[in-house]
Design a protein around this motif. Structure first.
Motif, PDB file in Angstrom:
ATOM      1  N   THR A  14       0.825  -1.212   0.000  1.00  0.00           N
ATOM      2  CA  THR A  14       0.000   0.000   0.000  1.00  0.00           C
ATOM      3  C   THR A  14       0.859   1.262   0.000  1.00  0.00           C
ATOM      4  O   THR A  14       0.356   2.350   0.250  1.00  0.00           O
ATOM      5  CB  THR A  14      -0.929   0.021   1.233  1.00  0.00           C
ATOM      6  N   GLY A  15       2.135   1.117  -0.296  1.00  0.00           N
ATOM      7  CA  GLY A  15       3.065   2.235  -0.175  1.00  0.00           C
ATOM      8  C   GLY A  15       3.457   2.949  -1.449  1.00  0.00           C
ATOM      9  O   GLY A  15       4.431   3.705  -1.467  1.00  0.00           O
ATOM     10  N   SER A  22      10.402   3.832  -8.200  1.00  0.00           N
ATOM     11  CA  SER A  22      11.323   4.578  -9.062  1.00  0.00           C
ATOM     12  C   SER A  22      12.638   4.898  -8.358  1.00  0.00           C
ATOM     13  O   SER A  22      13.666   5.074  -9.006  1.00  0.00           O
ATOM     14  CB  SER A  22      10.663   5.876  -9.534  1.00  0.00           C
ATOM     15  N   ASN A  23      12.616   4.963  -7.032  1.00  0.00           N
ATOM     16  CA  ASN A  23      13.809   5.264  -6.243  1.00  0.00           C
ATOM     17  C   ASN A  23      13.619   4.650  -4.867  1.00  0.00           C
ATOM     18  O   ASN A  23      12.500   4.610  -4.353  1.00  0.00           O
ATOM     19  CB  ASN A  23      13.981   6.795  -6.149  1.00  0.00           C
ATOM     20  N   TYR A  24      14.697   4.223  -4.260  1.00  0.00           N
ATOM     21  CA  TYR A  24      14.643   3.575  -2.946  1.00  0.00           C
ATOM     22  C   TYR A  24      13.919   4.437  -1.911  1.00  0.00           C
ATOM     23  O   TYR A  24      13.238   3.923  -1.035  1.00  0.00           O
ATOM     24  CB  TYR A  24      16.064   3.258  -2.469  1.00  0.00           C
ATOM     25  N   LYS A  25      14.035   5.739  -2.000  1.00  0.00           N
ATOM     26  CA  LYS A  25      13.432   6.642  -1.020  1.00  0.00           C
ATOM     27  C   LYS A  25      12.049   7.143  -1.434  1.00  0.00           C
ATOM     28  O   LYS A  25      11.418   7.885  -0.695  1.00  0.00           O
ATOM     29  CB  LYS A  25      14.346   7.843  -0.782  1.00  0.00           C
ATOM     30  N   ASP A  26      11.575   6.736  -2.608  1.00  0.00           N
ATOM     31  CA  ASP A  26      10.329   7.278  -3.136  1.00  0.00           C
ATOM     32  C   ASP A  26       9.094   6.412  -2.873  1.00  0.00           C
ATOM     33  O   ASP A  26       8.033   6.697  -3.415  1.00  0.00           O
ATOM     34  CB  ASP A  26      10.449   7.514  -4.639  1.00  0.00           C
ATOM     35  N   PHE A  27       9.217   5.384  -2.079  1.00  0.00           N
ATOM     36  CA  PHE A  27       8.044   4.562  -1.782  1.00  0.00           C
ATOM     37  C   PHE A  27       8.024   4.197  -0.304  1.00  0.00           C
ATOM     38  O   PHE A  27       9.047   4.123   0.351  1.00  0.00           O
ATOM     39  CB  PHE A  27       7.994   3.298  -2.656  1.00  0.00           C
ATOM     40  N   GLN A  28       6.806   3.996   0.184  1.00  0.00           N
ATOM     41  CA  GLN A  28       6.634   3.547   1.562  1.00  0.00           C
ATOM     42  C   GLN A  28       6.671   2.027   1.611  1.00  0.00           C
ATOM     43  O   GLN A  28       6.340   1.354   0.641  1.00  0.00           O
ATOM     44  CB  GLN A  28       5.306   4.042   2.128  1.00  0.00           C
ATOM     45  N   SER A  44       4.574  -2.771   7.951  1.00  0.00           N
ATOM     46  CA  SER A  44       5.605  -1.973   7.311  1.00  0.00           C
ATOM     47  C   SER A  44       6.929  -2.671   7.589  1.00  0.00           C
ATOM     48  O   SER A  44       6.964  -3.720   8.219  1.00  0.00           O
ATOM     49  CB  SER A  44       5.604  -0.549   7.884  1.00  0.00           C
ATOM     50  N   SER A  45       8.009  -2.074   7.152  1.00  0.00           N
ATOM     51  CA  SER A  45       9.309  -2.618   7.536  1.00  0.00           C
ATOM     52  C   SER A  45       9.727  -1.976   8.852  1.00  0.00           C
ATOM     53  O   SER A  45       9.121  -1.011   9.322  1.00  0.00           O
ATOM     54  CB  SER A  45      10.353  -2.366   6.442  1.00  0.00           C
ATOM     55  N   ASP A  46      10.749  -2.527   9.452  1.00  0.00           N
ATOM     56  CA  ASP A  46      11.321  -1.962  10.667  1.00  0.00           C
ATOM     57  C   ASP A  46      11.738  -0.520  10.370  1.00  0.00           C
ATOM     58  O   ASP A  46      12.204  -0.221   9.261  1.00  0.00           O
ATOM     59  CB  ASP A  46      12.536  -2.816  11.057  1.00  0.00           C
ATOM     60  N   PRO A  47      11.598   0.398  11.315  1.00  0.00           N
ATOM     61  CA  PRO A  47      12.022   1.785  11.072  1.00  0.00           C
ATOM     62  C   PRO A  47      13.483   1.905  10.626  1.00  0.00           C
ATOM     63  O   PRO A  47      13.829   2.829   9.894  1.00  0.00           O
ATOM     64  CB  PRO A  47      11.792   2.466  12.421  1.00  0.00           C
ATOM     65  N   SER A  48      14.315   0.955  11.009  1.00  0.00           N
ATOM     66  CA  SER A  48      15.715   0.959  10.559  1.00  0.00           C
ATOM     67  C   SER A  48      15.836   0.803   9.044  1.00  0.00           C
ATOM     68  O   SER A  48      16.870   1.127   8.466  1.00  0.00           O
ATOM     69  CB  SER A  48      16.493  -0.176  11.221  1.00  0.00           C
ATOM     70  N   PHE A  49      14.769   0.292   8.430  1.00  0.00           N
ATOM     71  CA  PHE A  49      14.767   0.056   6.985  1.00  0.00           C
ATOM     72  C   PHE A  49      13.683   0.899   6.308  1.00  0.00           C
ATOM     73  O   PHE A  49      13.004   0.446   5.405  1.00  0.00           O
ATOM     74  CB  PHE A  49      14.572  -1.432   6.701  1.00  0.00           C
ATOM     75  N   ARG A  50      13.526   2.134   6.791  1.00  0.00           N
ATOM     76  CA  ARG A  50      12.611   3.122   6.239  1.00  0.00           C
ATOM     77  C   ARG A  50      11.140   2.774   6.439  1.00  0.00           C
ATOM     78  O   ARG A  50      10.275   3.183   5.679  1.00  0.00           O
ATOM     79  CB  ARG A  50      12.909   3.385   4.762  1.00  0.00           C
ATOM     80  N   GLY A  51      10.846   2.007   7.497  1.00  0.00           N
ATOM     81  CA  GLY A  51       9.474   1.617   7.759  1.00  0.00           C
ATOM     82  C   GLY A  51       8.745   2.552   8.705  1.00  0.00           C
ATOM     83  O   GLY A  51       9.331   3.437   9.314  1.00  0.00           O
ATOM     84  N   ASP A  52       7.461   2.337   8.805  1.00  0.00           N
ATOM     85  CA  ASP A  52       6.568   3.122   9.654  1.00  0.00           C
ATOM     86  C   ASP A  52       6.547   2.492  11.046  1.00  0.00           C
ATOM     87  O   ASP A  52       6.066   1.369  11.225  1.00  0.00           O
ATOM     88  CB  ASP A  52       5.174   3.120   9.037  1.00  0.00           C
ATOM     89  N   LYS A  53       7.022   3.223  12.042  1.00  0.00           N
ATOM     90  CA  LYS A  53       7.131   2.676  13.395  1.00  0.00           C
ATOM     91  C   LYS A  53       5.769   2.433  14.053  1.00  0.00           C
ATOM     92  O   LYS A  53       5.690   1.756  15.066  1.00  0.00           O
ATOM     93  CB  LYS A  53       7.967   3.600  14.272  1.00  0.00           C
ATOM     94  N   THR A  54       4.697   2.935  13.472  1.00  0.00           N
ATOM     95  CA  THR A  54       3.372   2.728  14.052  1.00  0.00           C
ATOM     96  C   THR A  54       2.707   1.447  13.555  1.00  0.00           C
ATOM     97  O   THR A  54       1.599   1.119  13.987  1.00  0.00           O
ATOM     98  CB  THR A  54       2.435   3.921  13.754  1.00  0.00           C
ATOM     99  N   LYS A  55       3.371   0.733  12.656  1.00  0.00           N
ATOM    100  CA  LYS A  55       2.803  -0.494  12.102  1.00  0.00           C
ATOM    101  C   LYS A  55       3.679  -1.682  12.467  1.00  0.00           C
ATOM    102  O   LYS A  55       4.871  -1.548  12.709  1.00  0.00           O
ATOM    103  CB  LYS A  55       2.685  -0.370  10.573  1.00  0.00           C
ATOM    104  N   TYR A  56       3.074  -2.859  12.483  1.00  0.00           N
ATOM    105  CA  TYR A  56       3.820  -4.080  12.761  1.00  0.00           C
ATOM    106  C   TYR A  56       4.800  -4.365  11.643  1.00  0.00           C
ATOM    107  O   TYR A  56       4.496  -4.163  10.467  1.00  0.00           O
ATOM    108  CB  TYR A  56       2.867  -5.279  12.886  1.00  0.00           C
TER     109      TYR A  56
END
Length: 160
Positions: A14-15, A22-28, A44-56
């Motif tokens: 859903t990101g 298109s770019n590593y930083k351009d998608f959730q 989401s992914s772990d926040p260490s890997f650009r994930g959303d900390k509010t999601k599992y």
């Protein structure tokens, strides 16, 4: 004869922010997990890997699977062994080791089950049943590392 069980889950990314990957930083890293007839899980992914900390994240869900599988087997074994559990909690911990190439693996999981039983005479058996629960746990039997248990047990009317 062994019996097979089959499981199906649905996953949807859903990101997409409008440009896809298109770019590593351009998608959730957001996604939803769905099993028919059950509430949706927002991941989401772990926040260490650009994930959303509010999601599992998958790592938390994996650890939760080990913890809950152990608990369910343990409670079953207590019931058939006449150990009356009145409360059960666990604060499970895990260590994942990341490789230099970005991959990695879990190297350790420690379960910390805190069990409360009805009678003092049940404590010894209650403690011993953790070993059997680990031997029967489907998830623990599927991993390539040892799942460590550091249980505690007390009687329901005892004071910390």
């Amino acid at each position: 004869m062994s019996k097979q069980h089959h499981y199906t889950t649905g996953l949807r990314w859903t990101g997409n922010q409008g440009t896809g990957t298109s770019n590593y930083k351009d998608f959730q890293r957001s996604h939803s997990i769905k099993v028919s007839g059950k509430p949706e899980i927002q991941g989401s992914s772990d926040p260490s890997f650009r994930g959303d900390k509010t999601k599992y994240n998958p790592e938390e869900l994996f650890l939760s699977s080990l913890s809950s599988c152990h608990m369910l087997w343990y409670l079953h074994l207590c019931a058939v062994n006449e150990v009356r559990v009145v409360d059960y909690t666990d604060q499970a911990t895990a260590t994942m080791e990341e490789n230099t190439d970005g991959g990695g693996k879990f190297i350790e999981v420690i379960l910390h089950p805190k069990v409360i039983v009805e009678e003092q005479g049940m404590i010894e058996k209650a403690m011993a049943l953790h070993k059997e629960a680990n031997e029967k746990c489907f998830i623990a039997n599927s991993v390539n590392f040892k799942v460590i248990h550091r249980p505690s047990c007390k009687v329901s009317n005892s004071v910390d």
